[in-house]
Enzyme design. Structure first.
Site, PDB file in Angstrom:
ATOM      1  N   GLU A 102      38.724  47.534  34.750  1.00  0.00           N
ATOM      2  CA  GLU A 102      38.388  46.696  35.900  1.00  0.00           C
ATOM      3  C   GLU A 102      39.647  46.262  36.628  1.00  0.00           C
ATOM      4  O   GLU A 102      40.544  45.667  36.029  1.00  0.00           O
ATOM      5  CB  GLU A 102      37.625  45.438  35.466  1.00  0.00           C
ATOM      6  CG  GLU A 102      36.152  45.644  35.261  1.00  0.00           C
ATOM      7  CD  GLU A 102      35.406  44.323  35.068  1.00  0.00           C
ATOM      8  OE1 GLU A 102      34.183  44.384  34.906  1.00  0.00           O
ATOM      9  OE2 GLU A 102      36.039  43.246  35.085  1.00  0.00           O
ATOM     10  N   CYS A 103      39.702  46.563  37.913  1.00  0.00           N
ATOM     11  CA  CYS A 103      40.751  46.072  38.799  1.00  0.00           C
ATOM     12  C   CYS A 103      42.140  46.473  38.298  1.00  0.00           C
ATOM     13  O   CYS A 103      42.573  47.596  38.539  1.00  0.00           O
ATOM     14  CB  CYS A 103      40.622  44.566  38.991  1.00  0.00           C
ATOM     15  SG  CYS A 103      41.469  43.960  40.480  1.00  0.00           S
ATOM     16  N   ALA A 104      42.843  45.629  37.585  1.00  0.00           N
ATOM     17  CA  ALA A 104      44.137  46.012  37.031  1.00  0.00           C
ATOM     18  C   ALA A 104      44.002  47.237  36.142  1.00  0.00           C
ATOM     19  O   ALA A 104      44.896  48.092  36.101  1.00  0.00           O
ATOM     20  CB  ALA A 104      44.733  44.855  36.240  1.00  0.00           C
TER      21      ALA A 104
END
Length: 466
Positions: free
Chosen positions: A339-341
């Site tokens: 997720e994201c990072a």
């Protein structure tokens, strides 16, 4: 069982000092011998880290948009079990929440601090930045106390008060509208916690200085806030049973697959309930630091959560052995939830530094902030969701992927963006690549527990095959 009494720390607007007051209050109450349950309204990942330092317990979120209003009470009961008081830090201004494009809706926006306080039956303590305020503060407090009849303003804490005369004038304004003053904090710039593009620097990255900052907040609150009056004000009326992760995921898998979660300074964005759900589903959860560690022995699945990899890209790139292992195990079919990072870590490169190369894109820091809730649909079957599953998630990043086509054939999610032209308002985001699910979209596992059970089952199948 009686619900644990709570106070909700809110403000008229962001930047009023909610985090200083809420964190300091948690620390001061703990120092006075109380077991304090810490909560944060909304999808914030940074403030709960400071809450955890202040209380010695996991900081938890109450996000009615992502988990649903029906889960707020149960999650509050779960997170406050064994405690004698709860402190809930609000988000933005008291009535701010998910934006309704129509401009209609209730007085308190969905997911707002006011709506969560109403769900808990807890009083609101309003933190007011007193700089620039005088007698007109009475009108501000009158408006906030009467705007939504389901919300009770139980008191006010005046922050950044300039002088004894300033305090006297402000107290008269509060008396005028019948709202008690629970504390008066002087202007103290030395309490500022360093910040960056997404808010405060995380407690993990701030290291020993984070503990010192929390201690200073607790000392400030203990000296200038009436803790006895605040404890007497605290209340809640939650009647639902406590949330139970085992009930949410059903029977655990018969094996015990090792699920490795990336942690350390670069990957700090996560929810306490995620680990609890993974374990309830049968996983053996272990944390590793991609800055320095390799994959834990026997890993059968990897979770790479959000965080600040752009601040640590060079060191992440230097751990070449781990990057190679991630690339190899992804190719072998190991389930990976990023997720994201995590998406940035799986890319080919981040700001010119080599990453794992699992996803065939490059990433870089951006000048603009992407922020907001998204009502999304899964476009493909994955280790987390069947195609067509609907979720509400949240984007929160200041990075971007380079040259990703709108028609990306392996996109994880699709949603509508009303600000785009009608024929181009469908956003396709993220990637489903074998058993890899990588996306900018943050989700709250407590709102979609079936995705956690599905992921652990996939990890168990991989472990069995391996």
């Amino acid at each position: 069982m009686v619900s644990v009494p709570a106070v909700v720390i809110a403000a008229p607007a962001s930047g009023s000092g909610k985090t200083t007051v809420a964190t300091g209050l948690m620390g001061a109450l703990r120092a006075a011998g109380h077991r304090v349950a810490p909560f944060k309204v909304g999808p914030d990942y940074i403030d709960p880290g400071y809450h955890s330092l202040a209380t010695g317990l996991p900081g938890r979120n109450l996000d009615a948009v992502m988990v649903g209003a029906d889960r707020i009470g149960p999650l509050f009961r779960h997170g406050s079990a064994g405690c004698d008081i709860a402190v809930v830090e609000g988000v933005m201004g008291l009535f701010d929440g998910k934006i309704d494009p129509s401009g209609a809706g209730d007085a308190s926006a969905e997911g707002s601090t006011a709506s969560v306080a109403s769900m808990l039956g807890a009083p609101v303590v309003l933190v007011v930045d007193a700089r620039g305020h005088s007698q007109s503060l009475a009108a501000v407090l009158h408006g906030f106390s009467t705007f939504d009849s389901s919300v009770r303003i139980g008191g006010v804490i005046l922050n950044r008060v300039g002088s004894p005369r300033h305090e006297e004038v402000l107290r008269h304004a509060c008396d005028r509208v019948g709202i008690p003053v629970l504390g008066v904090l002087p202007r103290m710039s030395e309490l500022a916690v360093p910040s960056r593009h997404l808010g405060l620097i995380t407690a993990v990255e701030h290291g020993q200085s984070a503990g010192a900052a929390v201690d200073a907040m607790a000392t400030l609150v203990a000296e200038h806030v009436d803790l006895d009056a605040l404890r007497a004000l605290a209340a809640s009326s939650v009647s639902s049973a406590a949330w139970n992760p085992a009930d949410e995921v059903g029977a655990p898998v018969s094996e015990t697959p090792v699920v490795a979660i990336a942690g350390g300074p670069a990957f700090t964005f996560g929810y306490a309930e995620h680990v609890e759900l993974l374990r309830a589903a049968g996983a053996d959860v272990t944390v590793f630091d991609p800055l320095t560690d390799g994959l834990p022995a026997g890993t059968a699945g990897v979770v790479v959560p959000g965080g600040f990899p752009e601040e640590h890209a060079e060191q992440l790139a230097s751990n070449e052995r781990l990057l190679a292992d991630i690339r190899r195990t992804a190719a072998a079919g190991m389930p990976i939830h990023a997720e994201c990072a995590g998406l940035l870590y799986l890319s080919r490169s981040l700001d010119g530094h080599a990453m794992a190369g699992v996803i065939d894109v490059d990433a870089c820091f951006s000048a603009s902030l992407t922020l907001g809730y998204r009502d999304a649909a899964a476009l493909h079957d994955s280790v987390l969701f069947p195609a067509g599953a609907r979720v509400t998630g949240h984007e929160f990043h200041r990075t971007m992927l380079v040259d990703v086509a709108d028609e990306n054939p392996t996109a994880a999610w699709g949603w509508r963006n009303p600000s785009r032209a009608a024929r181009k308002n469908v956003v396709r985001e993220g990637f489903v690549h074998g058993n890899v699910h990588a996306s900018y979209l943050h989700t709250h596992p407590a709102g979609i527990p079936e995705s956690v059970a599905r992921f652990v089952a996939a990890c168990a199948r991989f472990a069995s095959r391996d």
